[in-house]
Enzyme design. Sequence first.
Site, mmCIF file in Angstrom:
data_model
loop_
_atom_site.group_PDB
_atom_site.id
_atom_site.type_symbol
_atom_site.label_atom_id
_atom_site.label_comp_id
_atom_site.label_asym_id
_atom_site.label_seq_id
_atom_site.Cartn_x
_atom_site.Cartn_y
_atom_site.Cartn_z
ATOM 1 N N LYS A 274 40.242 52.286 47.106
ATOM 2 C CA LYS A 274 41.467 52.936 46.727
ATOM 3 C C LYS A 274 40.985 54.370 46.115
ATOM 4 O O LYS A 274 41.689 55.318 45.807
ATOM 5 C CB LYS A 274 42.459 52.073 45.568
ATOM 6 C CG LYS A 274 43.157 51.235 46.699
ATOM 7 C CD LYS A 274 44.159 50.239 45.672
ATOM 8 C CE LYS A 274 44.989 49.438 46.574
ATOM 9 N NZ LYS A 274 46.074 48.858 45.771
ATOM 10 N N LYS B 67 41.490 46.432 58.411
ATOM 11 C CA LYS B 67 42.819 45.552 58.288
ATOM 12 C C LYS B 67 43.942 46.433 58.474
ATOM 13 O O LYS B 67 43.844 47.680 58.257
ATOM 14 C CB LYS B 67 42.496 44.968 56.862
ATOM 15 C CG LYS B 67 42.818 45.764 55.440
ATOM 16 C CD LYS B 67 43.312 45.021 54.375
ATOM 17 C CE LYS B 67 43.608 46.091 53.220
ATOM 18 N NZ LYS B 67 44.290 45.375 52.124
ATOM 19 N N LYS C 118 49.598 48.174 54.512
ATOM 20 C CA LYS C 118 50.981 48.892 54.165
ATOM 21 C C LYS C 118 51.113 50.303 54.095
ATOM 22 O O LYS C 118 51.962 51.185 54.697
ATOM 23 C CB LYS C 118 51.624 48.579 52.887
ATOM 24 C CG LYS C 118 51.749 47.242 52.751
ATOM 25 C CD LYS C 118 52.096 47.011 50.958
ATOM 26 C CE LYS C 118 52.147 45.243 50.671
ATOM 27 N NZ LYS C 118 51.783 45.247 49.359
HETATM 28 P P1 TYM Z 1 48.962 42.898 48.462
HETATM 29 O O1 TYM Z 1 50.541 43.381 48.194
HETATM 30 O O2 TYM Z 1 48.287 44.092 48.804
HETATM 31 O O3 TYM Z 1 48.863 41.823 49.651
HETATM 32 C C1 TYM Z 1 49.556 40.767 49.419
HETATM 33 C C2 TYM Z 1 48.960 39.614 50.383
HETATM 34 O O4 TYM Z 1 48.513 40.005 51.584
HETATM 35 C C3 TYM Z 1 47.428 39.522 52.134
HETATM 36 N N1 TYM Z 1 47.025 40.628 53.031
HETATM 37 C C4 TYM Z 1 46.588 40.535 54.314
HETATM 38 N N2 TYM Z 1 46.277 39.315 54.976
HETATM 39 C C5 TYM Z 1 45.892 39.243 56.367
HETATM 40 N N3 TYM Z 1 45.604 40.585 57.007
HETATM 41 C C6 TYM Z 1 45.975 41.703 56.316
HETATM 42 N N4 TYM Z 1 45.969 42.665 56.972
HETATM 43 C C7 TYM Z 1 46.492 41.797 55.091
HETATM 44 N N5 TYM Z 1 46.726 42.631 54.387
HETATM 45 C C8 TYM Z 1 47.044 42.099 52.972
HETATM 46 C C9 TYM Z 1 46.459 40.035 50.897
HETATM 47 O O5 TYM Z 1 45.310 39.318 50.864
HETATM 48 C C10 TYM Z 1 47.661 39.310 49.965
HETATM 49 O O6 TYM Z 1 47.234 38.114 49.703
HETATM 50 N N6 TYM Z 1 46.398 42.044 44.533
HETATM 51 C C11 TYM Z 1 47.402 41.265 45.379
HETATM 52 C C12 TYM Z 1 48.629 40.882 44.622
HETATM 53 C C13 TYM Z 1 48.476 40.073 43.527
HETATM 54 C C14 TYM Z 1 48.180 38.685 43.527
HETATM 55 C C15 TYM Z 1 47.884 38.157 42.013
HETATM 56 C C16 TYM Z 1 47.700 37.828 44.586
HETATM 57 C C17 TYM Z 1 48.807 40.329 42.234
HETATM 58 N N7 TYM Z 1 48.580 39.416 41.293
HETATM 59 C C18 TYM Z 1 47.553 37.007 41.761
HETATM 60 C C19 TYM Z 1 47.231 36.597 44.064
HETATM 61 C C20 TYM Z 1 47.271 36.064 42.697
HETATM 62 C C21 TYM Z 1 47.413 41.911 46.615
HETATM 63 O O7 TYM Z 1 46.671 42.488 47.235
HETATM 64 O O8 TYM Z 1 48.818 42.230 47.059
#
Ligand code: TYM
Length: 331
Positions: free
Chosen positions: A113, A195, A198
């Site tokens: 990032k 990967k 978004k």
């Molecule tokens: P975020 O919004 O980036 O992603 C949300 C979840 O989606 C999964 N993910 C994927 N899984 C498979 N293939 C992909 N291409 C892919 N892209 C995203 C991520 O692994 C995630 O599980 N930091 C976290 C949000 C968060 C969180 C937490 C998670 C904040 N506090 C506490 C667990 C526990 C995140 O990346 O969100």
Amino acid sequence: MEGNIVYSAVQPSGNLTIGNYVGSIRNWLKMQDEYACFFAMANMHAITVRQDPAELRRRTLELAALYIACGIDPEKCTLYVQSQVPQHAELCWVLNSLTYVGEMERMTQYKDKAAKHADNINMGLMDYPVLMAADILLYQTDLVPVGQDQTQHVEIARDIAVRFNNRYGETFKVPKALVMKQGAKIASLQDPLHKMSKSDENPNASVFLTDDRDTILRKFRRAVTDSGSEIRLSGEKPGISNLLTIYASFAGKTTEEAEREFEGKGYGEFKPAVGETVADALAPIQAEQKRLLADKAYLGGVLAAGAERAYKAARKTLSKVYRKVGFYQGD
Ligand code: TYM
């Protein structure tokens, strides 16, 4: 009780992709009957990259509606907005003093990032994993169902928990990441070695949960494939392996079953079949999300109740933490 609390979250930072669904939200569904589940909309994490305020507010509500539309039952789980529970920021501050700058600088997501937003490498971006540790540890979590890309952050949450417990005495449960064998890393349709994300600039790289049928079919038709014609899971076939994983996940099958189904068939038949399956699976979710978003009073009620439940659980842990570190809390 051992093994009974689940915590996860998604950032309302953009349109969710099928990667978020397959890697994360979908896996929560099975857990809600067996565990006490906390599922948050991580809007405090989202502002570590620039967000339009009105859009962030709208997306937060859309994400709540999406959770429910996907089958998360707000009667069984605690659904809430992270910023409505002040203990997240408060615990993050305490944990900051047990976390080293060097270890944050080594985090893969931070490095990615920071490279992508070179004009906005802010403190929040670096502190992101500590806030995530606070999220998880506040609820005495056992299991954190996430996609592959978040396992490093769960590891650091474990390290911080152990460090705190060693210094101040047993306070936090040490959580574990739960990563599914299938679908933990859905790749970009245009670059299967990366990967699906978004925020990809190429609109054909990601399939969004809000995409309509035609868009979904078109994106899969244009998906990058590999040389050869066989449809099988293989390290040499990252494009086809990704499509097989997506197909299997949405069809409720294993990748082995999917391979057998397409044995002897060509890419020309396979790619539209993947698109159709994904579009069919998303249509009812999209319709239900739309219906829920029209009922703001219901959603507001769900989130208010969720915030209150989360607040009560979080307050317990935070007060213990404050006692352990020696913060004056009145006589
Ligand atoms: P975020 O919004 O980036 O992603 C949300 C979840 O989606 C999964 N993910 C994927 N899984 C498979 N293939 C992909 N291409 C892919 N892209 C995203 C991520 O692994 C995630 O599980 N930091 C976290 C949000 C968060 C969180 C937490 C998670 C904040 N506090 C506490 C667990 C526990 C995140 O990346 O969100």
